[in-house]
Scaffold this motif. Structure first.
Motif, mmCIF file in Angstrom:
data_model
loop_
_atom_site.group_PDB
_atom_site.id
_atom_site.type_symbol
_atom_site.label_atom_id
_atom_site.label_comp_id
_atom_site.label_asym_id
_atom_site.label_seq_id
_atom_site.Cartn_x
_atom_site.Cartn_y
_atom_site.Cartn_z
ATOM 1 N N ILE A 181 -3.088 7.145 0.545
ATOM 2 C CA ILE A 181 -3.589 7.171 -0.835
ATOM 3 C C ILE A 181 -4.888 6.383 -0.937
ATOM 4 O O ILE A 181 -5.857 6.815 -1.578
ATOM 5 N N PHE A 182 -4.925 5.214 -0.268
ATOM 6 C CA PHE A 182 -6.140 4.399 -0.279
ATOM 7 C C PHE A 182 -7.312 5.151 0.347
ATOM 8 O O PHE A 182 -8.443 5.081 -0.139
ATOM 9 N N ILE A 220 -3.770 5.994 10.311
ATOM 10 C CA ILE A 220 -2.524 6.351 9.624
ATOM 11 C C ILE A 220 -1.422 6.653 10.642
ATOM 12 O O ILE A 220 -0.264 6.238 10.477
ATOM 13 N N THR A 221 -1.788 7.379 11.722
ATOM 14 C CA THR A 221 -0.811 7.683 12.772
ATOM 15 C C THR A 221 -0.312 6.401 13.439
ATOM 16 O O THR A 221 0.894 6.241 13.689
ATOM 17 N N SER A 222 -1.239 5.491 13.727
ATOM 18 C CA SER A 222 -0.857 4.222 14.364
ATOM 19 C C SER A 222 0.020 3.393 13.443
ATOM 20 O O SER A 222 1.007 2.788 13.886
ATOM 21 N N LEU A 223 -0.316 3.377 12.150
ATOM 22 C CA LEU A 223 0.469 2.611 11.182
ATOM 23 C C LEU A 223 1.868 3.199 11.037
ATOM 24 O O LEU A 223 2.864 2.454 10.962
ATOM 25 N N TYR A 224 1.965 4.512 11.021
ATOM 26 C CA TYR A 224 3.273 5.171 10.928
ATOM 27 C C TYR A 224 4.138 4.824 12.135
ATOM 28 O O TYR A 224 5.325 4.498 12.003
ATOM 29 N N LYS A 283 10.928 -2.736 7.784
ATOM 30 C CA LYS A 283 10.886 -2.939 6.332
ATOM 31 C C LYS A 283 9.582 -2.426 5.722
ATOM 32 O O LYS A 283 9.477 -2.302 4.500
ATOM 33 N N TRP A 284 8.580 -2.171 6.565
ATOM 34 C CA TRP A 284 7.304 -1.616 6.092
ATOM 35 C C TRP A 284 7.249 -0.096 6.239
ATOM 36 O O TRP A 284 6.190 0.505 6.087
ATOM 37 N N ASP A 285 8.376 0.517 6.540
ATOM 38 C CA ASP A 285 8.418 1.967 6.705
ATOM 39 C C ASP A 285 7.948 2.653 5.419
ATOM 40 O O ASP A 285 8.410 2.335 4.323
ATOM 41 N N GLY A 286 7.037 3.590 5.544
ATOM 42 C CA GLY A 286 6.486 4.290 4.389
ATOM 43 C C GLY A 286 5.154 3.738 3.926
ATOM 44 O O GLY A 286 4.509 4.319 3.042
ATOM 45 N N TYR A 287 4.739 2.617 4.536
ATOM 46 C CA TYR A 287 3.463 2.025 4.117
ATOM 47 C C TYR A 287 2.288 2.924 4.476
ATOM 48 O O TYR A 287 1.227 2.836 3.861
ATOM 49 N N GLY A 318 -10.717 6.239 -1.392
ATOM 50 C CA GLY A 318 -11.977 5.830 -0.760
ATOM 51 C C GLY A 318 -12.927 7.000 -0.548
ATOM 52 O O GLY A 318 -14.133 6.884 -0.801
ATOM 53 N N PHE A 319 -12.400 8.150 -0.109
ATOM 54 C CA PHE A 319 -13.246 9.327 0.096
ATOM 55 C C PHE A 319 -13.766 9.866 -1.231
ATOM 56 O O PHE A 319 -14.918 10.317 -1.321
#
Length: 208
Positions: free
Chosen positions: A45-46, A24-28, A35-39, A50-51
């Protein structure tokens, strides 16, 4: 319920949580001010879903899954056939079901289905070592059917994951190495032998 929760390997849970934080940190970091900001929020959530599924499955009696394994398998195949004809195309793969608020990929979900059904089949055989004709070939066909269906919707990644699942469970079931190698060679030739004619048929159907 508490007894089942105590049996969960929390070392594995800790590793999963660490991987979640890293991803999540890497994706942020990678999507910030794009344009993918906030993904990363969607990914979070996924992970939560999953957990929840992970702990839910841990509390579920596995015998219930084994009892209904055949129906789970047939239901999974039905979804794969459905997306072949009516699925939405995302990233070049026509294998998604659009629910409006989100999309489901049956090919991804079928990994769990395949594990459940192959486990069911191998438990029923209950042999110290699997024979090639009576055991390996029938078990291989269980994975071969969804493999072809998923190849038809241009999803090589998930199709190959079925092969990995198959050989992993065959290894647990004490298959001979020579038999595993024969099966691997046969499966390796499937993409070129099966994908092209199946794709041609599907293309003709869509344009008819």
């Amino acid at each position: 319920m508490l007894q089942k929760l105590k049996k969960i390997d929390f070392i594995v849970v800790t590793v999963l949580v660490m991987l979640m934080i890293i991803s999540i940190t890497s994706l942020y970091s990678a999507t910030k001010d794009t344009k993918w900001d906030g993904y990363h929020v969607n990914m979070m959530i996924f992970y939560i879903v999953g957990f929840l599924a992970f702990f839910g499955m841990s509390l579920l009696d596995y015998r219930l899954l084994m009892k209904n394994a055949l129906y789970i398998y047939l239901g999974g195949l039905a979804l794969l056939v459905f997306v072949m004809f009516f699925g939405a195309e995302i990233n070049g793969s026509k294998g998604w079901i659009n629910l409006g608020f989100t999309s489901l990929q049956p090919a991804e979900m079928f990994k769990l289905v395949l594990i459940i059904f192959l486990t069911f089949v191998l438990i029923r055989k209950n042999k110290p070592q699997l024979s090639f004709i009576r055991d390996v070939i029938p078990v291989g066909l269980v994975a071969f059917i969804p493999f072809v269906l998923v190849m038809a919707i241009n999803d090589l990644g998930n199709a190959l994951s079925y092969v990995i699942i198959l050989f992993g469970l065959l290894w647990i079931g004490n298959v001979k190495i020579t038999h595993a190698l024969i099966g691997f060679v046969l499966m390796a030739g499937t993409p070129s032998a099966e994908y092209r004619p199946t794709s041609i048929i599907m293309t003709k159907f869509r344009h008819s």
